[in-house]
Design a protein around this motif. Structure first.
Motif, PDB file in Angstrom:
ATOM      1  N   UNK B  97      40.482  24.961  32.853  1.00  0.00           N
ATOM      2  CA  UNK B  97      39.752  26.135  33.361  1.00  0.00           C
ATOM      3  C   UNK B  97      40.548  26.807  34.472  1.00  0.00           C
ATOM      4  N   UNK B  98      41.184  25.982  35.346  1.00  0.00           N
ATOM      5  CA  UNK B  98      41.968  26.588  36.439  1.00  0.00           C
ATOM      6  C   UNK B  98      43.105  27.432  35.897  1.00  0.00           C
ATOM      7  N   UNK B  99      43.790  26.902  34.861  1.00  0.00           N
ATOM      8  CA  UNK B  99      44.907  27.667  34.291  1.00  0.00           C
ATOM      9  C   UNK B  99      44.416  28.998  33.738  1.00  0.00           C
ATOM     10  N   UNK B 100      43.274  28.939  33.114  1.00  0.00           N
ATOM     11  CA  UNK B 100      42.719  30.167  32.530  1.00  0.00           C
ATOM     12  C   UNK B 100      42.333  31.141  33.630  1.00  0.00           C
ATOM     13  N   UNK B 101      41.739  30.597  34.725  1.00  0.00           N
ATOM     14  CA  UNK B 101      41.382  31.477  35.840  1.00  0.00           C
ATOM     15  C   UNK B 101      42.625  32.099  36.448  1.00  0.00           C
ATOM     16  N   UNK B 102      43.702  31.304  36.555  1.00  0.00           N
ATOM     17  CA  UNK B 102      44.946  31.836  37.099  1.00  0.00           C
ATOM     18  C   UNK B 102      45.455  32.964  36.208  1.00  0.00           C
ATOM     19  N   UNK B 103      45.303  32.753  34.908  1.00  0.00           N
ATOM     20  CA  UNK B 103      45.741  33.774  33.963  1.00  0.00           C
ATOM     21  C   UNK B 103      44.973  35.076  34.157  1.00  0.00           C
ATOM     22  N   UNK B 104      43.680  34.956  34.498  1.00  0.00           N
ATOM     23  CA  UNK B 104      42.855  36.158  34.661  1.00  0.00           C
ATOM     24  C   UNK B 104      43.089  36.814  36.021  1.00  0.00           C
ATOM     25  N   UNK B 105      43.068  36.002  37.106  1.00  0.00           N
ATOM     26  CA  UNK B 105      43.067  36.578  38.443  1.00  0.00           C
ATOM     27  C   UNK B 105      44.406  36.483  39.168  1.00  0.00           C
ATOM     28  N   UNK B 106      45.338  35.686  38.645  1.00  0.00           N
ATOM     29  CA  UNK B 106      46.631  35.567  39.296  1.00  0.00           C
ATOM     30  C   UNK B 106      46.618  34.813  40.605  1.00  0.00           C
ATOM     31  N   UNK B 107      45.608  33.987  40.833  1.00  0.00           N
ATOM     32  CA  UNK B 107      45.570  33.194  42.061  1.00  0.00           C
ATOM     33  C   UNK B 107      44.827  31.893  41.798  1.00  0.00           C
ATOM     34  N   UNK B 108      45.120  30.881  42.649  1.00  0.00           N
ATOM     35  CA  UNK B 108      44.394  29.615  42.555  1.00  0.00           C
ATOM     36  C   UNK B 108      43.370  29.492  43.685  1.00  0.00           C
ATOM     37  N   UNK B 109      43.234  30.540  44.499  1.00  0.00           N
ATOM     38  CA  UNK B 109      42.330  30.470  45.639  1.00  0.00           C
ATOM     39  C   UNK B 109      40.891  30.716  45.169  1.00  0.00           C
ATOM     40  N   UNK B 110      40.045  29.687  45.320  1.00  0.00           N
ATOM     41  CA  UNK B 110      38.698  29.780  44.739  1.00  0.00           C
ATOM     42  C   UNK B 110      37.885  30.890  45.390  1.00  0.00           C
ATOM     43  N   UNK B 111      38.026  31.067  46.719  1.00  0.00           N
ATOM     44  CA  UNK B 111      37.180  32.088  47.352  1.00  0.00           C
ATOM     45  C   UNK B 111      37.618  33.478  46.917  1.00  0.00           C
ATOM     46  N   UNK B 112      38.934  33.672  46.722  1.00  0.00           N
ATOM     47  CA  UNK B 112      39.387  34.984  46.238  1.00  0.00           C
ATOM     48  C   UNK B 112      38.911  35.220  44.813  1.00  0.00           C
ATOM     49  N   UNK B 113      38.955  34.150  44.002  1.00  0.00           N
ATOM     50  CA  UNK B 113      38.500  34.276  42.615  1.00  0.00           C
ATOM     51  C   UNK B 113      37.027  34.672  42.582  1.00  0.00           C
ATOM     52  N   UNK B 114      36.226  34.031  43.443  1.00  0.00           N
ATOM     53  CA  UNK B 114      34.791  34.339  43.432  1.00  0.00           C
ATOM     54  C   UNK B 114      34.538  35.765  43.894  1.00  0.00           C
ATOM     55  N   UNK B 115      35.344  36.208  44.894  1.00  0.00           N
ATOM     56  CA  UNK B 115      35.163  37.568  45.383  1.00  0.00           C
ATOM     57  C   UNK B 115      35.481  38.562  44.257  1.00  0.00           C
ATOM     58  N   UNK B 116      36.607  38.335  43.597  1.00  0.00           N
ATOM     59  CA  UNK B 116      37.006  39.232  42.507  1.00  0.00           C
ATOM     60  C   UNK B 116      35.968  39.214  41.396  1.00  0.00           C
ATOM     61  N   UNK B 117      35.416  38.024  41.091  1.00  0.00           N
ATOM     62  CA  UNK B 117      34.435  37.925  40.019  1.00  0.00           C
ATOM     63  C   UNK B 117      33.178  38.700  40.381  1.00  0.00           C
ATOM     64  N   UNK B 118      32.810  38.654  41.664  1.00  0.00           N
ATOM     65  CA  UNK B 118      31.593  39.351  42.079  1.00  0.00           C
ATOM     66  C   UNK B 118      31.784  40.857  41.996  1.00  0.00           C
ATOM     67  N   UNK B 119      32.990  41.306  42.359  1.00  0.00           N
ATOM     68  CA  UNK B 119      33.229  42.748  42.301  1.00  0.00           C
ATOM     69  C   UNK B 119      33.246  43.236  40.863  1.00  0.00           C
ATOM     70  N   UNK B 120      33.817  42.403  40.007  1.00  0.00           N
ATOM     71  CA  UNK B 120      33.881  42.733  38.583  1.00  0.00           C
ATOM     72  C   UNK B 120      32.479  42.914  38.013  1.00  0.00           C
ATOM     73  N   UNK B 121      31.533  42.177  38.621  1.00  0.00           N
ATOM     74  CA  UNK B 121      30.172  42.166  38.120  1.00  0.00           C
ATOM     75  C   UNK B 121      29.461  43.484  38.401  1.00  0.00           C
ATOM     76  N   UNK B 122      29.891  44.158  39.483  1.00  0.00           N
ATOM     77  CA  UNK B 122      29.180  45.373  39.878  1.00  0.00           C
ATOM     78  C   UNK B 122      29.430  46.530  38.951  1.00  0.00           C
TER      79      UNK B 122
END
Lengths: 494, 122, 157
Positions: B97-122
């Motif tokens: 799952x981490x590799x896939x998340x890296x593929x989508x967001x280009x980072x391994x930082x969980x808080x940045x990933x969550x922030x980006x995911x939340x913005x994507x949701x809007x």
């Protein structure tokens, strides 16, 4: 009849491994097989309800072998899990068109079913841990099944913390084994705390705390709820329903209750270990829910509040049982188990209703009916089950001499319908699934759960009370009865 | 209570600390592995016996009682094996799952990933 | 794609069959000595993982295609379950050792202890397929690009 017990685990497990062998053709075979298995499981659960006993796997006698046990507490939870499972499968078969990899989805759902049934039936704490992990690991994948960033982010957060929490449970199992040399629940029920003492020592309390953290995470109780709103919002609707209606009640609350009441026995300190997170979740969930905009997040926090009621009832039952107030303790225990069933059915129903197909812009007839029944039961509107169970818990707190806690629970119970009423336009929640007419399979799933929720409302009636709530109360409070399962193998005790 | 148990518990707490404070997905996964190692160590220690022999019956052991009195407890070892299997599958899943998340967001930082995911949701 | 040293390639080609045979031995003697289905299966898988690391995932995928590894995985689990259910039918209890009478538990003989060797073989097959599948999948994910497309092209090869 208990000879049928291993089928509850073996059938879905078999289906989970047969399905991936046929990746493409025939196209609907997966739907048929999963539906068939879930239907058989529901029939089996109905046949088994009201029968108690153990099943020794491979003919190995207790406490040496692995065993499955069915009693007044596990039978109703098994029935709940089977009903929610069948509804989720029926619903998925119409919902799935939006996702690729159909057979992989069915295989994971069946694996999760096997894990949940195993969790409920397992007669030893180590195998319960293993089955919980089987169920939970499949749920991590299912939460992220859509493959979208948001779902994957929710899944990895859920999975990372879940892996940590699982090791707390395992450490608790290891401590118990190191102290007592057994993992068999009946055997432990006869030997914890060490013979001759009535107050558990610090090492037993430490093991209990580890178990509370491990299973409390799975039941999404307040300080450990962080994964639940994200995961339930990101998962496909039937998976969210299965999580809220079967995984949280079975792998979380049931496993916690079974471990604390049967394995560790009754002590005030253990009761407060349940009461504290219970009260916290009850209040925190109810206060946070109205501030969430997304209807699914609102529901998730309401669900945390309901789990809080169940844990409060269980904790009160333990404390009161220690203080010798039999009546109040019995009322609290019965109320807690009853509320667990009400919460599971209603939460699953609401999450399904939120995913039902409907004409664009407005909910379908079926989902409106389902949403009304589910929201009514969770909010605790008088004739429905959720009202009776909350009333039982509040009354038990009052009778048992906790007027403050009773008042808090009562106020929270009054708040819930208010916050549901203020958002009445969202319940049933606006459809998140494909637009169109509600397919018959979806409607069947909704009807099944609506029947369950409405049927549960009848359970407190005098004629039915003894069938469901009586055995449940006895199973929660009577630890010696469970230890007596060991008797045929008595001479083998070390 | 031997100091070894204390060390195991310290290792456990190190893992929990990492799980609660780190943000990088790789470090979080390593924390999970550390917790798991600590618990497995504890399980093996629970069955340990000073100067015990391996719990494998060979032709040298003629009497079962004598053998049972000297062998270490094999049951925790079976539990450890099961827990290792669970840990392995969990680790593979989390890494995937981490590799896939890296593929989508280009980072391994969980808080940045969550922030980006939340913005994507809007 | 990085270049791989000739020495590593050569030696791993020689080593892999021996690792494989060792894995088989661990599985077959699982009911008599330390070992069994799980460790044996891991050793079997590691022979293929060695090929994957030293000679690339294309070569490993040719030796053990994705679909076949998946079939191993599921077949192993099903055989185990079938043994359990046969015990239910023939031995009176789920997972009962119904072959015990045919192959009684004579110590230190290969044909003994009833269903246990069958179960070991089943577990070995499952773990072999499962572990190899997991590593292959992760190596496809690591390279980047669309993982589904990556797997699809591998299946077509």
């Amino acid at each position: 009849m208990t000879a049928l017990l291993p089928l509850m685990v073996a059938l879905p497990l078999g289906a989970a491994f047969v399905l991936p062998l046929f990746p493409r053709r025939p196209r609907r075979a997966g739907d048929l097989l999963a539906g068939l298995i879930s239907g058989v499981l529901l029939v089996l659960a109905v046949i088994l309800s009201g029968r108690f006993g153990i099943y020794e796997i491979g003919g190995w006698r207790m406490p040496m072998g692995i065993n499955l046990a069915l009693d007044g507490l596990s039978a109703p939870v098994l029935l709940l899990a089977a009903a929610v499972g069948l509804a989720a499968v029926l619903f998925s078969s119409a919902y799935l068109d939006t996702y690729a990899g159909r057979n992989r989805y069915w295989a994971l759902l069946m694996l999760m079913t096997a894990g949940i049934n195993g969790t409920i039936l397992s007669g030893d704490i180590f195998n319960r841990f293993v089955f919980v992990e089987i169920a939970v690991i499949s749920s991590y994948i299912l939460v992220g099944f859509s493959g979208r960033g948001r779902a994957l982010a929710a899944a990895i957060r859920y999975g990372l913390l879940g892996a940590g929490a699982a090791n707390f449970t395992l450490l608790g199992v290891a401590v118990l084994y190191a102290l007592h040399g057994t993992v068999n629940v009946a055997h432990l029920a006869g030997s914890v705390p060490a013979a001759g003492t009535s107050v558990p020592g610090p090492e037993i309390l430490f093991a209990a705390l580890l178990m509370v953290i491990g299973f409390g995470y799975k039941s999404a109780a307040a300080p450990l709820h962080v994964w639940q709103p994200d995961a339930l919002a990101a998962a496909p609707a039937p998976v969210a329903a299965f999580l809220a209606g079967a995984l949280i009640p079975a792998a979380g609350v049931y496993a916690l209750a079974r471990t604390l009441f049967t394995v560790f026995g009754h002590a005030e300190a253990l009761g407060w270990m349940l009461l504290f997170p219970g009260l916290l979740s009850m209040l925190f969930g109810a206060l946070t829910a109205p501030r969430r905009k997304d209807p699914r997040a609102f529901l998730s926090y309401q669900g945390i509040s309901q789990v809080g009621y169940v844990l409060t009832g269980l904790g009160a039952a333990m404390v009161l049982a220690v203080r010798g107030e039999e009546r109040a303790a019995g009322l609290a225990a019965a109320g807690a188990v009853f509320h667990l069933l009400n919460y599971g059915g209603a939460a699953a129903l609401l999450f399904l209703a939120g995913g039902a197909a409907a004409p664009p812009g407005k909910p379908s007839r079926w989902s409106r009916l389902a949403g009304m029944a589910g929201a009514g039961s969770i909010a605790g509107i008088p004739p429905l089950g959720g009202f009776s169970s909350k009333l039982m818990i509040v009354a038990a707190l009052w009778l048992g001499g906790f007027p403050l806690l009773a008042a808090a629970a009562a106020v929270t119970a009054v708040l819930a319908p208010v916050s549901f009423y203020r958002r009445r336009d969202e319940f049933p929640p606006p459809p998140a699934g494909p637009a169109g007419r509600t397919p018959p399979a979806m409607a069947a799933g909704l009807i099944l759960l609506t029947t369950l929720v409405l049927g549960l409302s009848l359970a407190p009636l005098p004629g039915l009370r003894g069938r469901l709530l009586g055995p449940a109360r006895a199973a929660v409070l009577d630890r010696e009865a469970y230890a007596a399962y060991l008797e045929p193998g008595e001479e083998e005790r070390p | 209570m031997s100091p070894v148990y204390l060390l195991v518990f310290v290792l456990f707490l190190v893992g929990v600390f990492g799980l609660l404070t780190r943000r990088n997905l790789v470090k979080l996964i390593i924390s999970v592995a550390v917790i798991e190692a600590a618990v497995n160590l504890f399980l093996v220690l629970a069955g340990y016996r000073r100067e015990g022999i391996a719990p494998i019956m060979t032709e040298q052991h003629h009497r079962a009682e004598e053998f049972a009195a000297r062998a270490v407890d094999p049951f925790p070892q079976a539990m450890v094996l099961t827990s290792i299997v669970i840990g392995l599958s969990l680790l593979a899943l989390l890494v995937g799952i981490s590799l896939r998340l890296y593929h989508i967001y280009g980072t391994y930082d969980l808080s940045e990933i969550r922030k980006a995911a939340r913005e994507e949701d809007r | 794609m990085m270049t791989r040293s000739l020495i590593v390639q050569r030696i791993s080609r020689w080593l892999a069959p021996f690792i494989f045979i060792y894995g088989l031995q661990v599985i077959l003697y699982g009911h008599l000595s330390p070992g069994g289905g799980f460790p044996g299966g891991v050793i079997l898988a590691s022979a293929f993982i060695l090929i994957l690391i030293s000679r690339g995932k294309e070569e490993a995928g040719r030796r053990l295609p994705l679909s076949r590894a998946g079939r191993f995985d599921n077949t192993g689990a099903l055989v185990f379950l079938a043994v359990g259910l046969l015990g239910f039918v023939l031995g009176g209890s789920f997972l009962a050792n119904f072959l015990q009478r045919l192959f009684p538990g004579r110590p230190f003989s290969l044909l003994s202890s009833g269903t246990i060797p069958v179960n070991n073989l089943a577990i070995g097959l499952k773990i072999w397929g499962g572990i190899f599948l997991a590593v292959l999948f992760l190596s496809v994910l690591r390279v980047g690009g669309d993982p589904d497309r990556g797997l699809k092209t591998m299946e077509e090869e």
